[in-house]
Write a protein that holds these residues in place. Structure first.
Motif, PDB file in Angstrom:
ATOM      1  N   ALA A 103      -5.123  -8.385 -16.509  1.00 45.34           N
ATOM      2  CA  ALA A 103      -4.346  -9.542 -16.065  1.00 45.34           C
ATOM      3  C   ALA A 103      -4.638  -9.894 -14.612  1.00 45.34           C
ATOM      4  O   ALA A 103      -4.673 -11.070 -14.243  1.00 45.34           O
ATOM      5  CB  ALA A 103      -2.856  -9.266 -16.247  1.00 45.34           C
ATOM      6  N   TYR A 104      -4.860  -8.879 -13.775  1.00 45.50           N
ATOM      7  CA  TYR A 104      -5.168  -9.151 -12.364  1.00 45.50           C
ATOM      8  C   TYR A 104      -6.478  -9.916 -12.220  1.00 45.50           C
ATOM      9  O   TYR A 104      -6.583 -10.850 -11.417  1.00 45.50           O
ATOM     10  CB  TYR A 104      -5.234  -7.831 -11.600  1.00 45.50           C
ATOM     11  CG  TYR A 104      -5.588  -7.992 -10.147  1.00 45.50           C
ATOM     12  CD1 TYR A 104      -4.678  -8.539  -9.246  1.00 45.50           C
ATOM     13  CD2 TYR A 104      -6.837  -7.606  -9.671  1.00 45.50           C
ATOM     14  CE1 TYR A 104      -5.004  -8.686  -7.903  1.00 45.50           C
ATOM     15  CE2 TYR A 104      -7.177  -7.754  -8.342  1.00 45.50           C
ATOM     16  CZ  TYR A 104      -6.254  -8.290  -7.460  1.00 45.50           C
ATOM     17  OH  TYR A 104      -6.588  -8.452  -6.132  1.00 45.50           O
ATOM     18  N   VAL A 105      -7.463  -9.542 -13.017  1.00 42.18           N
ATOM     19  CA  VAL A 105      -8.746 -10.263 -12.972  1.00 42.18           C
ATOM     20  C   VAL A 105      -8.574 -11.694 -13.491  1.00 42.18           C
ATOM     21  O   VAL A 105      -9.122 -12.653 -12.917  1.00 42.18           O
ATOM     22  CB  VAL A 105      -9.802  -9.508 -13.794  1.00 42.18           C
ATOM     23  CG1 VAL A 105     -11.097 -10.316 -13.905  1.00 42.18           C
ATOM     24  CG2 VAL A 105     -10.083  -8.149 -13.163  1.00 42.18           C
ATOM     25  N   LEU A 106      -7.821 -11.875 -14.561  1.00 43.60           N
ATOM     26  CA  LEU A 106      -7.645 -13.209 -15.135  1.00 43.60           C
ATOM     27  C   LEU A 106      -6.834 -14.126 -14.233  1.00 43.60           C
ATOM     28  O   LEU A 106      -7.053 -15.344 -14.227  1.00 43.60           O
ATOM     29  CB  LEU A 106      -6.958 -13.095 -16.501  1.00 43.60           C
ATOM     30  CG  LEU A 106      -7.773 -12.439 -17.623  1.00 43.60           C
ATOM     31  CD1 LEU A 106      -6.921 -12.270 -18.868  1.00 43.60           C
ATOM     32  CD2 LEU A 106      -9.016 -13.250 -17.938  1.00 43.60           C
ATOM     33  N   VAL A 107      -5.916 -13.585 -13.468  1.00 41.66           N
ATOM     34  CA  VAL A 107      -5.045 -14.412 -12.627  1.00 41.66           C
ATOM     35  C   VAL A 107      -5.675 -14.708 -11.274  1.00 41.66           C
ATOM     36  O   VAL A 107      -5.596 -15.833 -10.768  1.00 41.66           O
ATOM     37  CB  VAL A 107      -3.673 -13.730 -12.453  1.00 41.66           C
ATOM     38  CG1 VAL A 107      -2.815 -14.470 -11.425  1.00 41.66           C
ATOM     39  CG2 VAL A 107      -2.942 -13.677 -13.781  1.00 41.66           C
ATOM     40  N   ARG A 108      -6.329 -13.729 -10.660  1.00 39.51           N
ATOM     41  CA  ARG A 108      -6.776 -13.867  -9.273  1.00 39.51           C
ATOM     42  C   ARG A 108      -8.240 -14.274  -9.128  1.00 39.51           C
ATOM     43  O   ARG A 108      -8.669 -14.623  -8.034  1.00 39.51           O
ATOM     44  CB  ARG A 108      -6.552 -12.554  -8.530  1.00 39.51           C
ATOM     45  CG  ARG A 108      -5.084 -12.204  -8.335  1.00 39.51           C
ATOM     46  CD  ARG A 108      -4.400 -13.229  -7.428  1.00 39.51           C
ATOM     47  NE  ARG A 108      -3.065 -12.787  -7.038  1.00 39.51           N
ATOM     48  CZ  ARG A 108      -1.951 -13.291  -7.529  1.00 39.51           C
ATOM     49  NH1 ARG A 108      -2.030 -14.247  -8.452  1.00 39.51           N
ATOM     50  NH2 ARG A 108      -0.779 -12.872  -7.113  1.00 39.51           N
ATOM     51  N   TYR A 109      -9.030 -14.251 -10.184  1.00 41.16           N
ATOM     52  CA  TYR A 109     -10.450 -14.560 -10.070  1.00 41.16           C
ATOM     53  C   TYR A 109     -10.800 -15.731 -10.986  1.00 41.16           C
ATOM     54  O   TYR A 109     -10.223 -15.886 -12.062  1.00 41.16           O
ATOM     55  CB  TYR A 109     -11.316 -13.342 -10.427  1.00 41.16           C
ATOM     56  CG  TYR A 109     -11.195 -12.208  -9.440  1.00 41.16           C
ATOM     57  CD1 TYR A 109     -12.007 -12.152  -8.320  1.00 41.16           C
ATOM     58  CD2 TYR A 109     -10.253 -11.207  -9.629  1.00 41.16           C
ATOM     59  CE1 TYR A 109     -11.904 -11.107  -7.414  1.00 41.16           C
ATOM     60  CE2 TYR A 109     -10.126 -10.165  -8.728  1.00 41.16           C
ATOM     61  CZ  TYR A 109     -10.951 -10.121  -7.616  1.00 41.16           C
ATOM     62  OH  TYR A 109     -10.829  -9.103  -6.710  1.00 41.16           O
ATOM     63  N   THR A 111      -1.314  -7.811 -22.143  1.00 40.05           N
ATOM     64  CA  THR A 111      -2.083  -8.543 -21.138  1.00 40.05           C
ATOM     65  C   THR A 111      -1.453  -9.902 -20.834  1.00 40.05           C
ATOM     66  O   THR A 111      -1.359 -10.311 -19.677  1.00 40.05           O
ATOM     67  CB  THR A 111      -3.532  -8.729 -21.617  1.00 40.05           C
ATOM     68  OG1 THR A 111      -4.107  -7.455 -21.883  1.00 40.05           O
ATOM     69  CG2 THR A 111      -4.362  -9.455 -20.573  1.00 40.05           C
ATOM     70  N   TRP A 112      -0.986 -10.588 -21.867  1.00 38.15           N
ATOM     71  CA  TRP A 112      -0.364 -11.889 -21.645  1.00 38.15           C
ATOM     72  C   TRP A 112       0.955 -11.754 -20.890  1.00 38.15           C
ATOM     73  O   TRP A 112       1.291 -12.585 -20.051  1.00 38.15           O
ATOM     74  CB  TRP A 112      -0.142 -12.601 -22.974  1.00 38.15           C
ATOM     75  CG  TRP A 112       0.285 -14.029 -22.795  1.00 38.15           C
ATOM     76  CD1 TRP A 112       1.535 -14.544 -22.962  1.00 38.15           C
ATOM     77  CD2 TRP A 112      -0.539 -15.117 -22.378  1.00 38.15           C
ATOM     78  NE1 TRP A 112       1.533 -15.884 -22.693  1.00 38.15           N
ATOM     79  CE2 TRP A 112       0.277 -16.266 -22.329  1.00 38.15           C
ATOM     80  CE3 TRP A 112      -1.888 -15.226 -22.057  1.00 38.15           C
ATOM     81  CZ2 TRP A 112      -0.212 -17.506 -21.956  1.00 38.15           C
ATOM     82  CZ3 TRP A 112      -2.381 -16.457 -21.679  1.00 38.15           C
ATOM     83  CH2 TRP A 112      -1.546 -17.584 -21.631  1.00 38.15           C
ATOM     84  N   VAL A 113       1.701 -10.699 -21.167  1.00 38.58           N
ATOM     85  CA  VAL A 113       2.941 -10.456 -20.418  1.00 38.58           C
ATOM     86  C   VAL A 113       2.632 -10.221 -18.947  1.00 38.58           C
ATOM     87  O   VAL A 113       3.305 -10.760 -18.049  1.00 38.58           O
ATOM     88  CB  VAL A 113       3.701  -9.254 -21.010  1.00 38.58           C
ATOM     89  CG1 VAL A 113       4.849  -8.817 -20.096  1.00 38.58           C
ATOM     90  CG2 VAL A 113       4.247  -9.605 -22.385  1.00 38.58           C
ATOM     91  N   MET A 114       1.600  -9.443 -18.648  1.00 35.48           N
ATOM     92  CA  MET A 114       1.247  -9.166 -17.261  1.00 35.48           C
ATOM     93  C   MET A 114       0.641 -10.382 -16.577  1.00 35.48           C
ATOM     94  O   MET A 114       0.817 -10.557 -15.361  1.00 35.48           O
ATOM     95  CB  MET A 114       0.265  -7.991 -17.199  1.00 35.48           C
ATOM     96  CG  MET A 114       0.870  -6.658 -17.623  1.00 35.48           C
ATOM     97  SD  MET A 114       2.399  -6.270 -16.758  1.00 35.48           S
ATOM     98  CE  MET A 114       1.878  -6.341 -15.060  1.00 35.48           C
ATOM     99  N   LEU A 129      -4.238  -0.695 -19.137  1.00 36.76           N
ATOM    100  CA  LEU A 129      -5.355  -1.628 -19.241  1.00 36.76           C
ATOM    101  C   LEU A 129      -4.932  -3.071 -18.992  1.00 36.76           C
ATOM    102  O   LEU A 129      -5.710  -3.871 -18.460  1.00 36.76           O
ATOM    103  CB  LEU A 129      -6.004  -1.516 -20.620  1.00 36.76           C
ATOM    104  CG  LEU A 129      -6.706  -0.201 -20.946  1.00 36.76           C
ATOM    105  CD1 LEU A 129      -7.259  -0.227 -22.366  1.00 36.76           C
ATOM    106  CD2 LEU A 129      -7.823   0.080 -19.952  1.00 36.76           C
ATOM    107  N   SER A 130      -3.715  -3.414 -19.359  1.00 34.62           N
ATOM    108  CA  SER A 130      -3.287  -4.809 -19.256  1.00 34.62           C
ATOM    109  C   SER A 130      -3.126  -5.257 -17.813  1.00 34.62           C
ATOM    110  O   SER A 130      -3.413  -6.412 -17.493  1.00 34.62           O
ATOM    111  CB  SER A 130      -1.968  -5.015 -20.010  1.00 34.62           C
ATOM    112  OG  SER A 130      -0.932  -4.255 -19.428  1.00 34.62           O
ATOM    113  N   ILE A 143      -0.330  -4.437  -5.903  1.00 38.34           N
ATOM    114  CA  ILE A 143       0.018  -5.066  -7.177  1.00 38.34           C
ATOM    115  C   ILE A 143       0.756  -4.086  -8.084  1.00 38.34           C
ATOM    116  O   ILE A 143       1.779  -4.433  -8.687  1.00 38.34           O
ATOM    117  CB  ILE A 143      -1.247  -5.604  -7.869  1.00 38.34           C
ATOM    118  CG1 ILE A 143      -1.947  -6.637  -6.985  1.00 38.34           C
ATOM    119  CG2 ILE A 143      -0.892  -6.215  -9.222  1.00 38.34           C
ATOM    120  CD1 ILE A 143      -1.101  -7.855  -6.667  1.00 38.34           C
ATOM    121  N   LEU A 144       0.256  -2.864  -8.183  1.00 37.36           N
ATOM    122  CA  LEU A 144       0.873  -1.888  -9.088  1.00 37.36           C
ATOM    123  C   LEU A 144       2.320  -1.556  -8.719  1.00 37.36           C
ATOM    124  O   LEU A 144       3.195  -1.578  -9.596  1.00 37.36           O
ATOM    125  CB  LEU A 144       0.018  -0.624  -9.138  1.00 37.36           C
ATOM    126  CG  LEU A 144       0.477   0.480 -10.100  1.00 37.36           C
ATOM    127  CD1 LEU A 144       0.474  -0.043 -11.527  1.00 37.36           C
ATOM    128  CD2 LEU A 144      -0.418   1.707  -9.986  1.00 37.36           C
TER     129      LEU A 144
END
Length: 307
Positions: free
Chosen positions: A115-121, A183-186, A110-111, A216-217
C-alpha cells in the motif's frame, strides 16, 4: 469613537459549544434520549437472547434441549468436557489458530509495504493494480473452489509437491483472498497520513525503508490491526475451502463442527448440548480478539472518514 462595554462584575460568560460538549451533543444527536435507550435495549436483546439460549443449552442435557426446555433442570458441565473427544475440537482449534493467525500476520505485513508503494509512488500500471485489487473483491469464492483445487492437485502430479491436505496449502489459499482486501484497507488508511512527516524525514536523510519502518509503521497500527483481524476472520470462519483442502489431521475447527453436526443428525437424539458448547468455545477466541483490539478497531474503521 468606539465604545467598549466591559462585562458587569459577577456576570457569567456566554457558554461556548466546545467539541464534544453536552450542548453540541444534544444538537447533533439524531434521536432523543428515550428513543435512543429503547433502540439500544432492543439491539441488546436481539444479541443477548440467542446467546443466552446457546449458553443454557450448552449446560443442559440433550433430551431437555430436544424437548424444547429453555431453562435447564440440572446444570451440568459435561458437554464442555466431552467435546474434546467427540468433536475433536483440540486439533481443529490448533489448525485454525495456526492457519488463520499466520494468514493475518503475513497479509498485514505484506499489505502495508504494498500500500505504501501504491500510495506514495507514481509508476506505470499503478491504477491498473489498484483497480484489480478492487475488482478481486467482487469475485465470489465459490467460483474459485474448483480451479484452486485442480491447481493444487496438479502440483502433486507435475511438481511432486503435496499441497492438498497440508496447513500451508490452506494458508496460501486464504492469503490469496486476504491480501487484496488488506492491501486496499491500507491504501485507504495511508491516504489519510500527512506527507509532511515523510518529507521532514527525507530532509534528515532517512531512506524509503527507514520512513516505512520508523514513521509509517508506528502511525498505521489501527489500519494494520483492522486488516489483520479481517484476514483472521476469513480463515477462521471458512468452511468451503477448508472442506476440500484438508484431511482429518489438518482440518479446521469449522470443518470439525460441520462433520460432527452431520454425523449426529441421523441419531435418535442429536448432541445439541455438545454442539452449543462447541459453538461457544469456537467463538471465544474471536470475541477475545475483538475485546483486546477494540480501540485499534475503532480508529482503523473510522480513519479516512473525515478529510
Amino acid at each position: 469613537m468606539s465604545t467598549v462595554v466591559a462585562p458587569r462584575r459577577g456576570a457569567q460568560p456566554a457558554a461556548v459549544d466546545r467539541p464534544g460538549s453536552r450542548q453540541q451533543t444534544e444538537v447533533t444527536r439524531l434521536l432523543p434520549n428515550w428513543l435512543l435507550a429503547v433502540v439500544i435495549a432492543l439491539l441488546a436483546l436481539f444479541v443477548l437472547v440467542p446467546l443466552s439460549y446457546i449458553f443454557l443449552a450448552s449446560i443442559n442435557s440433550d433430551i431437555s434441549v430436544a424437548r424444547g426446555d429453555f431453562w435447564p433442570a440440572v446444570f451440568t458441565p459435561d458437554n464442555y468436557a466431552n467435546i474434546w473427544s467427540s468433536v475433536g475440537l483440540a486439533n481443529g482449534l490448533t489448525n485454525s489458530i495456526l492457519v488463520a493467525g499466520s494468514t493475518a500476520i503475513v497479509s498485514a505485513a505484506l499489505s502495508i509495504g504494498t500500500a505504501y508503494v501504491l500510495v506514495r509512488y507514481q509508476f506505470l500500471g499503478r491504477l491498473t493494480i489498484m483497480r484489480g485489487l478492487l475488482a478481486l473483491q467482487s469475485v465470489p469464492g465459490t467460483l474459485l473452489v474448483l480451479p484452486v483445487f485442480v491447481l493444487f492437485s496438479s502440483a502433486a502430479t507435475y511438481l511432486g509437491i503435496q499441497v492438498i491436505g497440508t496447513r500451508w496449502g490452506l494458508f496460501v489459499t486464504y492469503l490469496t483472498f486476504a491480501l487484496p482486501f488488506s492491501t486496499w484497507v491500507m491504501v485507504t488508511y495511508l491516504r489519510g497520513l500527512p506527507r509532511e512527516l515523510e518529507e521532514a524525514a527525507r530532509i534528515d536523510g532517512a531512506s524509503s525503508l527507514g520512513i516505512l519502518t520508523k514513521i509509517i509503521l508506528p502511525l498505521s497500527w489501527p489500519g494494520i490491526i483492522v486488516s489483520g483481524i479481517f484476514a483472521f476472520l476469513l480463515g477462521w470462519n471458512d468452511v468451503l475451502f477448508a472442506s476440500v483442502m484438508t484431511n482429518p489431521e489438518s482440518q479446521t475447527a469449522a470443518v470439525a463442527l460441520q462433520i460432527f453436526a452431520t454425523s449426529t443428525e441421523g441419531g435418535a437424539i442429536p448432541y445439541y448440548g455438545q454442539m452449543m458448547a462447541s459453538a461457544l468455545v469456537c467463538a471465544a477466541p474471536v470475541v477475545i480478539l475483538y475485546l483486546f483490539f477494540q480501540k485499534y478497531l475503532v480508529g482503523g474503521l473510522t480513519a479516512g472518514g473525515v478529510k
